[in-house]
Design a protein around this motif. Structure first.
Motif, PDB file in Angstrom:
ATOM      1  N   THR A 300       2.053  26.934 -80.119  1.00 30.33           N
ATOM      2  CA  THR A 300       1.609  28.009 -79.229  1.00 30.33           C
ATOM      3  C   THR A 300       2.702  28.393 -78.238  1.00 30.33           C
ATOM      4  OG1 THR A 300      -0.701  27.310 -79.418  1.00 30.33           O
ATOM      5  CG2 THR A 300      -0.123  28.650 -77.519  1.00 30.33           C
ATOM      6  N   ILE A 304       4.498  32.086 -78.058  1.00 28.31           N
ATOM      7  CA  ILE A 304       4.464  32.878 -76.820  1.00 28.31           C
ATOM      8  C   ILE A 304       5.880  33.238 -76.389  1.00 28.31           C
ATOM      9  CG2 ILE A 304       3.927  32.749 -74.352  1.00 28.31           C
ATOM     10  CD1 ILE A 304       1.418  31.188 -75.094  1.00 28.31           C
ATOM     11  N   MET A 358      -0.895  36.708 -77.497  1.00 24.31           N
ATOM     12  CA  MET A 358      -0.465  35.574 -76.674  1.00 24.31           C
ATOM     13  C   MET A 358      -1.643  34.989 -75.896  1.00 24.31           C
ATOM     14  SD  MET A 358       3.362  36.435 -75.224  1.00 24.31           S
ATOM     15  CE  MET A 358       3.041  38.081 -74.596  1.00 24.31           C
ATOM     16  N   LEU A 369      -2.935  32.546 -69.775  1.00 23.99           N
ATOM     17  CA  LEU A 369      -1.717  33.348 -69.837  1.00 23.99           C
ATOM     18  C   LEU A 369      -1.868  34.555 -68.926  1.00 23.99           C
ATOM     19  CD1 LEU A 369       0.649  34.095 -72.658  1.00 23.99           C
ATOM     20  CD2 LEU A 369      -0.370  36.086 -71.542  1.00 23.99           C
ATOM     21  N   ALA A 382       2.589  31.215 -69.244  1.00 26.86           N
ATOM     22  CA  ALA A 382       1.498  30.536 -69.937  1.00 26.86           C
ATOM     23  C   ALA A 382       1.424  29.100 -69.443  1.00 26.86           C
ATOM     24  CB  ALA A 382       1.734  30.554 -71.453  1.00 26.86           C
TER      25      ALA A 382
END
Length: 390
Positions: A300, A304, A358, A369, A382
């Motif tokens: 993740t 991002i 995202m 985020l 984030a």
């Protein structure tokens, strides 16, 4: 005929077989002269008894018509008692009590149970009043029990089991619907995840390829152009590898297909080099080189950062980008800050497709985020929890 085959017949055929069998047995009992329930001579001729039996067995075809069939059968029973109670009529009448309790409404079933209990008491009281000895009254009451209480009790138990079975079937149907809804939700979630992955691959790698190719065509320095083209090739190979891995995953059955390892923060340098080849000035700060991260959080954070750098390449070409990855107190923070005054900025409300992806990725691992203007630039931040994430 086997019982399962009998139950597969239409209702009217089942009731017809019951009526015919009952009539034949009753005829044999009358013909043998063993039908009297009370001592003494039976003054009613045989044809009258057979007429009663035929009428009662004919009503068997209407035994599920509650309470009409029971009322008509009660009228025939009253005639039989007036003549002298006979065994075949009493036995057939018990089936009407059974059918009324089983096939009637819930209220009718409760009434039948109350009537059965009250009838025994009434018979006992009546015989005690009329009989000369109390032993005779007790025996008469015990004689009524099998004809009244037994069919009602039996039907009540069958009805209870039937209601339980219907409730279980209804619950099973509801569970099946819930399972189907869960399956559809899982399919929708998987499609959303695939859409995010496809967007990351296409928007990330292919956008960089397009921008770098345009830059390579306008560069006068062959060495610099070669560097840009090498970055283009690297992005192309990475995009093909990720697309191949995703297609292999979709075609795999049983999880035996070989797939490439998911992208991780350890590969962040490739994103940075690609962004620099596109003309950005990128500064990287990271404190997670030695921190073991769960695969979901690692992927993740990488995606991002990839999406944020892609947006910077598209909306702030030639600008400066600061990438900071920090780990503190069980939270992985990813910040990508860039200047937006060069050309086109992302949507002011942060509602672009890439930003939405995202947010969904961060939410999937329990993180948050934020994206928007900050100190004359554009900031994507984030925060992804690491503890307990698998």
């Amino acid at each position: 005929m086997h019982l399962p085959r009998l139950r597969s017949l239409p209702v009217w055929q089942q009731d017809g077989l019951i009526a015919l069998t009952t009539w034949l047995i009753g005829f044999l009992v009358y013909a043998a002269g063993i039908h009297r329930l009370l001592a003494g001579f039976d003054h009613a001729p045989l044809w009258v008894r057979l007429l009663e039996l035929t009428a009662l067995c004919g009503l068997e075809l209407l035994r599920r018509w509650v309470p009409g069939a029971l009322l008509l059968a009660t009228a025939v029973l009253a005639v039989d008692i007036a003549l002298s109670p006979s065994l075949p009529v009493m036995i057939v009448f018990t089936d009407f009590l059974y059918a009324a309790t089983l096939y009637g409404s819930r209220r009718t079933s409760r009434v039948m149970i109350g009537v059965a209990a009250a009838s025994v008491v009434v018979v006992l009281v009546a015989v005690l009043v009329l009989a000369q000895q109390w032993r005779t009254a007790v025996l008469a009451g015990l004689g009524v029990l099998p004809f009244v209480l037994t069919p009602v009790w039996w039907a009540a138990n069958v009805r209870q089991q039937r209601d339980i079975a219907e409730t279980e079937r209804a619950n099973a149907g509801q569970l099946a619907k819930i399972a189907e809804l869960d399956r559809r939700a899982a399919v929708a979630a998987e499609r959303g995840r695939m859409a995010r992955d496809l967007h990351d691959v296409i928007a990330g790698h292919l956008s960089a390829i397009a921008i770098q190719s345009e830059a390579a065509l306008s560069l006068p320095d062959p060495k610099l152009a070669k560097t840009v083209l090498e970055s283009v090739r690297e992005n192309s190979v990475s995009a093909l590898e990720e697309m191949r891995a995703m297609i292999g995953l979709l075609k795999a059955e049983g999880g035996d297909a070989e797939t490439t390892a998911p992208a991780r923060l350890a590969d962040l340098s490739k994103l940075v080099e690609s962004a620099r080849a596109s003309g950005l000035e990128v500064r990287v700060g990271s404190t997670v080189d030695e921190v073991p991260l769960p695969t979901a959080v690692d992927l993740t954070a990488y995606r991002i950062a990839q999406e944020a750098l892609t947006n910077a390449v598209k909306h702030a070409p030639g600008g400066r980008v600061d990438v900071d990855v920090r780990y503190l107190d069980g939270v992985l923070a990813v910040e990508v800050r860039n200047d937006v005054h060069h050309r086109h900025a992302p949507p002011a409300d942060g509602s672009g497709t890439g930003l939405l992806n995202m947010r969904e990725r961060a939410d999937a691992v329990g993180g948050t985020l934020t994206a928007g203007p900050a100190e004359g630039g554009w900031l994507v931040r984030a925060e992804l929890p690491v503890g307990g994430t698998t």
